[in-house]
Motif scaffolding. Structure first.
Motif, PDB file in Angstrom:
ATOM      1  N   GLU A 261     113.117  37.914  46.828  1.00  0.00           N
ATOM      2  CA  GLU A 261     114.397  38.462  47.267  1.00  0.00           C
ATOM      3  C   GLU A 261     115.502  37.785  46.458  1.00  0.00           C
ATOM      4  N   ASN A 262     116.273  38.615  45.758  1.00  0.00           N
ATOM      5  CA  ASN A 262     117.377  38.115  44.948  1.00  0.00           C
ATOM      6  C   ASN A 262     118.536  37.805  45.892  1.00  0.00           C
ATOM      7  N   PRO A 263     118.935  36.529  46.002  1.00  0.00           N
ATOM      8  CA  PRO A 263     119.999  36.178  46.943  1.00  0.00           C
ATOM      9  C   PRO A 263     121.371  36.717  46.514  1.00  0.00           C
ATOM     10  N   HIS A 264     121.518  37.056  45.245  1.00  0.00           N
ATOM     11  CA  HIS A 264     122.800  37.561  44.753  1.00  0.00           C
ATOM     12  C   HIS A 264     123.015  39.021  45.121  1.00  0.00           C
ATOM     13  N   THR A 265     121.943  39.805  45.076  1.00  0.00           N
ATOM     14  CA  THR A 265     122.070  41.246  45.324  1.00  0.00           C
ATOM     15  C   THR A 265     121.372  41.681  46.610  1.00  0.00           C
ATOM     16  N   GLY A 266     120.511  40.830  47.169  1.00  0.00           N
ATOM     17  CA  GLY A 266     119.758  41.193  48.357  1.00  0.00           C
ATOM     18  C   GLY A 266     118.573  42.101  48.043  1.00  0.00           C
ATOM     19  N   GLU A 267     118.344  42.407  46.775  1.00  0.00           N
ATOM     20  CA  GLU A 267     117.247  43.289  46.369  1.00  0.00           C
ATOM     21  C   GLU A 267     115.908  42.573  46.563  1.00  0.00           C
ATOM     22  N   ARG A 268     114.920  43.312  47.063  1.00  0.00           N
ATOM     23  CA  ARG A 268     113.567  42.773  47.278  1.00  0.00           C
ATOM     24  C   ARG A 268     112.584  43.527  46.395  1.00  0.00           C
TER      25      ARG A 268
ATOM     26  N   LYS B 225     110.852  40.292  35.543  1.00  0.00           N
ATOM     27  CA  LYS B 225     111.094  39.773  34.193  1.00  0.00           C
ATOM     28  C   LYS B 225     112.592  39.689  33.898  1.00  0.00           C
ATOM     29  N   ALA B 226     113.325  40.721  34.316  1.00  0.00           N
ATOM     30  CA  ALA B 226     114.770  40.729  34.082  1.00  0.00           C
ATOM     31  C   ALA B 226     115.446  39.586  34.829  1.00  0.00           C
ATOM     32  N   TRP B 227     115.027  39.363  36.087  1.00  0.00           N
ATOM     33  CA  TRP B 227     115.591  38.268  36.866  1.00  0.00           C
ATOM     34  C   TRP B 227     115.297  36.921  36.206  1.00  0.00           C
ATOM     35  N   LYS B 228     114.058  36.744  35.732  1.00  0.00           N
ATOM     36  CA  LYS B 228     113.696  35.475  35.091  1.00  0.00           C
ATOM     37  C   LYS B 228     114.470  35.256  33.795  1.00  0.00           C
ATOM     38  N   ALA B 229     114.714  36.339  33.073  1.00  0.00           N
ATOM     39  CA  ALA B 229     115.496  36.223  31.837  1.00  0.00           C
ATOM     40  C   ALA B 229     116.940  35.851  32.156  1.00  0.00           C
ATOM     41  N   GLU B 230     117.476  36.385  33.240  1.00  0.00           N
ATOM     42  CA  GLU B 230     118.878  36.152  33.593  1.00  0.00           C
ATOM     43  C   GLU B 230     119.095  34.807  34.279  1.00  0.00           C
TER      44      GLU B 230
END
Length: 133
Positions: free
Chosen positions: A94-101, A113-118
């Motif tokens: 769960e991305n705490p910035h966007t709430g996306e799961r 992969k995108a989250w890890k790159a960012e």
């Protein structure tokens, strides 16, 4: 082919076979197998038995009972897939910035992969939610 060339060819083949034989003699598995064979031959001689007798005896024995193993999984764990490979556990991020799961079994997920790159791999791995029981 002349007799001399045939002789030289055979001599070369003999040298190659000799090299292969020496390499095999250094193999520890072969040494163990030869030691077993020697001990088995001695045992058969002690009991005045031949190879055919031993084979007949072994064929008359019942199938061996498998040694019980300690189960590594709990009884409520699903059975392994039929191809013999263990399925990976599903992980929920769960991305705490966007709430996306996202739910994935693979690190090859496009969004992951995108989250890890960012944000960096260590940071994203901290976003894994605890597994539900």
């Amino acid at each position: 082919m002349s007799l001399l060339s045939e002789y030289l060819l055979k001599e070369q083949q003999l040298k190659e076979l000799d090299d292969e034989l020496r390499a095999m003699e250094r193999d520890t598995q072969l040494q163990a197998d030869l030691a077993f064979k020697t001990r088995l031959d001695t045992l058969m001689a002690d009991f005045d038995k031949h190879t055919a007798d031993v084979v007949a005896l072994l064929e008359s024995l019942p199938e061996p009972i498998p040694t019980p193993t300690v189960p590594t999984a709990s009884p409520d764990t699903p059975a392994a897939p039929s191809d013999g490979r263990r399925k990976r556990k599903t992980r929920v991020y769960e991305n705490p910035h966007t709430g996306e799961r996202i739910e994935t079994r693979s690190a090859n997920h496009k969004t992951l992969k995108a989250w890890k790159a960012e944000h960096g791999a260590e940071t994203v791995e901290a976003w894994v939610l605890p597994a539900e029981s």
